[in-house]
Structure formats: structure tokens, C-alpha cells
Design an enzyme around this catalytic site. Structure first.
Site, PDB file in Angstrom:
ATOM      1  N   CYS A  50       0.845  -1.162  -0.007  1.00  0.00           N
ATOM      2  CA  CYS A  50       0.507  -0.314   0.277  1.00  0.00           C
ATOM      3  C   CYS A  50       0.841   0.980  -0.056  1.00  0.00           C
ATOM      4  O   CYS A  50       2.465   0.924   0.863  1.00  0.00           O
ATOM      5  CB  CYS A  50      -0.586  -0.180   1.358  1.00  0.00           C
ATOM      6  SG  CYS A  50      -1.836   1.592   1.060  1.00  0.00           S
TER       7      CYS A  50
ATOM      8  N   ASP B 120       0.699   3.914   1.299  1.00  0.00           N
ATOM      9  CA  ASP B 120       0.086   4.154   3.391  1.00  0.00           C
ATOM     10  C   ASP B 120       2.012   4.356   3.842  1.00  0.00           C
ATOM     11  O   ASP B 120       3.014   4.151   3.511  1.00  0.00           O
ATOM     12  CB  ASP B 120       0.181   3.590   3.529  1.00  0.00           C
ATOM     13  CG  ASP B 120      -0.758   3.851   5.045  1.00  0.00           C
ATOM     14  OD1 ASP B 120      -0.070   4.276   5.995  1.00  0.00           O
ATOM     15  OD2 ASP B 120      -2.134   4.388   5.605  1.00  0.00           O
TER      16      ASP B 120
ATOM     17  N   ARG C 163       2.965   4.912   6.344  1.00  0.00           N
ATOM     18  CA  ARG C 163       2.967   4.098   7.830  1.00  0.00           C
ATOM     19  C   ARG C 163       3.667   2.603   7.575  1.00  0.00           C
ATOM     20  O   ARG C 163       3.850   2.221   8.456  1.00  0.00           O
ATOM     21  CB  ARG C 163       1.750   4.010   8.618  1.00  0.00           C
ATOM     22  CG  ARG C 163       0.941   5.414   9.421  1.00  0.00           C
ATOM     23  CD  ARG C 163      -0.175   5.253   9.533  1.00  0.00           C
ATOM     24  NE  ARG C 163      -0.615   4.407   8.971  1.00  0.00           N
ATOM     25  CZ  ARG C 163      -2.320   4.567   8.739  1.00  0.00           C
ATOM     26  NH1 ARG C 163      -2.926   4.615  10.181  1.00  0.00           N
ATOM     27  NH2 ARG C 163      -3.142   3.800   8.129  1.00  0.00           N
TER      28      ARG C 163
ATOM     29  N   HIS D 191      -2.263  -4.193   5.186  1.00  0.00           N
ATOM     30  CA  HIS D 191      -2.145  -3.387   6.475  1.00  0.00           C
ATOM     31  C   HIS D 191      -3.708  -3.122   6.750  1.00  0.00           C
ATOM     32  O   HIS D 191      -4.442  -2.879   6.358  1.00  0.00           O
ATOM     33  CB  HIS D 191      -1.182  -2.339   6.655  1.00  0.00           C
ATOM     34  CG  HIS D 191      -1.913  -0.621   6.465  1.00  0.00           C
ATOM     35  ND1 HIS D 191      -1.820   0.231   6.733  1.00  0.00           N
ATOM     36  CD2 HIS D 191      -1.920  -0.832   4.800  1.00  0.00           C
ATOM     37  CE1 HIS D 191      -2.286   0.292   5.803  1.00  0.00           C
ATOM     38  NE2 HIS D 191      -2.477   0.863   4.244  1.00  0.00           N
TER      39      HIS D 191
ATOM     40  N   CYS E 294      -6.379   0.401   6.778  1.00  0.00           N
ATOM     41  CA  CYS E 294      -5.736   0.525   5.780  1.00  0.00           C
ATOM     42  C   CYS E 294      -6.832   1.714   5.281  1.00  0.00           C
ATOM     43  O   CYS E 294      -8.086   1.284   4.942  1.00  0.00           O
ATOM     44  CB  CYS E 294      -5.852  -0.217   4.242  1.00  0.00           C
ATOM     45  SG  CYS E 294      -5.245   0.799   2.605  1.00  0.00           S
TER      46      CYS E 294
HETATM   47 ZN   LIG Z   1      -3.402   1.067   3.534  1.00  0.00          ZN
END
Ligand SMILES: [Zn+2]
Length: 219
Positions: free
Chosen positions: A42, A44, A46, A98, A101
């Protein structure tokens, strides 16, 4: 100091630190890359792919998009996979989602806007496919986590059915893994998808889905 300036200062320190450990690190890396793994994850912030699995630059080939999807017509993702298999000769592809999400959350809550709403539609299609089971989970946080796992099972299935993986299995070994990273404790959860060839695909896929339903008590 502005944040952008600070990034350049950090970069100098980082490069210096790596060169201290190995003076030829960058000159060796500049000549060739030999990653053993392709990571599809992803976007993302993090979930920094290299860091969470303790791999150095040059060790992990990476593709990231919102909600770590492998869409049949996404030439960007599929080109990365084909290059990784044919040229870099990677033997393991890890599709990693994750928990929590944002893409999955937006799909379930129907809050995505603009162009990304079209992309998120693919997640809503998966939610529709498993609607009877998902309906049994009433806690939204938990439902998002169930979908994070179901999404991984589906994306592993998508990649395994794609001509890129099918062609690869005719000439070399390739395992497609499905993992989910927990941003709350930094740990990876292996869903044990482990697709190694087409013959086990359907059976494995159904077993992984069943396991997810059992785990969350929604079977
Ligand atoms: Zn995500």
C-alpha cells in the site's frame, strides 16, 4: 531549517552512515541490482517496505498503490511484476496489505472522492462478493481488518491468474505470498497464501478465504 532542507541534510547523514559501514556500498549498487523479492504494498506512509522487513537498498523491488491492488489492466503494476520476474529473476512476490488501511476504510464507508473513488471501486467489488459474510461483522474497525485480509487473498489470486505469473510458472519457480502488516504493533501476519503454481490456486484460495471467515467468526 525548512523541512525540505532538513530532508537533504538527513540524506547526507544517511549516505555517510552507509558508506562508513561499507565504503563501496553505493558504487557496487550503482552497477547492478539483485533483489530477491518483489513487494507489492500500500502507498500508506506508515508501511515502509524495506524497513519493516530489515532489507537494504538493492534487496527489495517495490511497487505501491492505494490498498495494494493487482488489477488485470494495471500496466504499471503488471510491468513491474513482469520485469521483476523476467529480468531480475525474483522468485518471491509478496503482496502486503495493512490493518486499518485507509483505502479499505474509504471503500466500506463509501467516502472516497475524485479519481481515487474509481480505484477504490475494486475494493467495493470484493466487499460485494463477500457481502453475506461481511454482514455478520458489525464492528466497523474489525470489518475493515477482515476486508484487509480478504483483499490480500483476492490480490494474490488476481496476480496468480494473470498471464505475467502464468507465463513465469512455465519457465521458473515463483511463489506469491500474502501478508498483512499491523500498524499498531509493527508485526507482519502471514496469511499463508503461498501460491507456487496454477494447479493449487483454486484450492488454496478457497482455503485462505475460509480461514479468514473462521478466524473472525463470520463463516
Ligand atoms: Zn493502505
Amino acid at each position: 531549517m525548512t523541512i525540505i532542507k532538513e530532508m537533504f541534510e538527513n540524506n547526507k547523514k544517511w549516505a555517510k552512515k552507509l558508506k562508513r559501514k561499507d565504503t563501496d556500498f553505493f558504487s557496487k549498487l550503482s552497477k547492478q541490482q539483485h533483489p530477491q523479492y518483489l513487494w507489492i504494498g500500500c502507498a500508506d506512509s506508515r508501511v515502509p517496505a524495506n524497513e519493516i522487513v530489515g532489507l537494504m537498498p538493492g534487496e527489495l523491488f517495490v511497487h505501491r498503490n492505494i490498498a495494494n491492488m493487482v488489477i488485470h489492466t494495471d500496466l504499471n503494476c503488471l510491468s513491474v511484476a513482469q520485469y521483476a520476474i523476467d529480468v531480475l529473476k525474483v522468485r518471491h512476490i509478496i503482496i502486503c496489505g495493512h490493518y486499518g488501511c485507509g483505502g479499505i476504510s474509504a471503500a466500506l464507508k463509501d467516502t472516497a472522492t475524485g479519481l481515487s473513488a474509481n480505484w477504490i471501486r475494486h475494493i467495493q467489488d470484493i466487499a460485494e462478493k463477500y457481502k453475506p459474510n461481511l454482514k455478520k461483522e458489525t464492528d466497523i474497525k474489525q470489518k475493515i481488518n477482515v476486508m484487509c485480509e480478504l483483499n490480500i487473498a483476492e490480490q494474490v489470486y488476481n496476480l496468480a491468474r494473470n498471464s505475467v505469473a502464468q507465463d513465469a510458472w512455465e519457465k521458473q519457480k515463483l511463489t506469491i505470498h500474502g501478508w498483512v502488516y499491523d500498524i499498531e504493533d509493527g508485526l507482519l501476519n502471514d496469511l499463508y497464501c503461498n501460491i507456487t503454481d496454477t494447479s493449487i490456486l483454486e484450492e488454496k484460495h478457497s482455503a485462505v478465504i475460509e480461514k479468514i471467515f473462521k478466524k473472525y467468526n463470520i463463516d
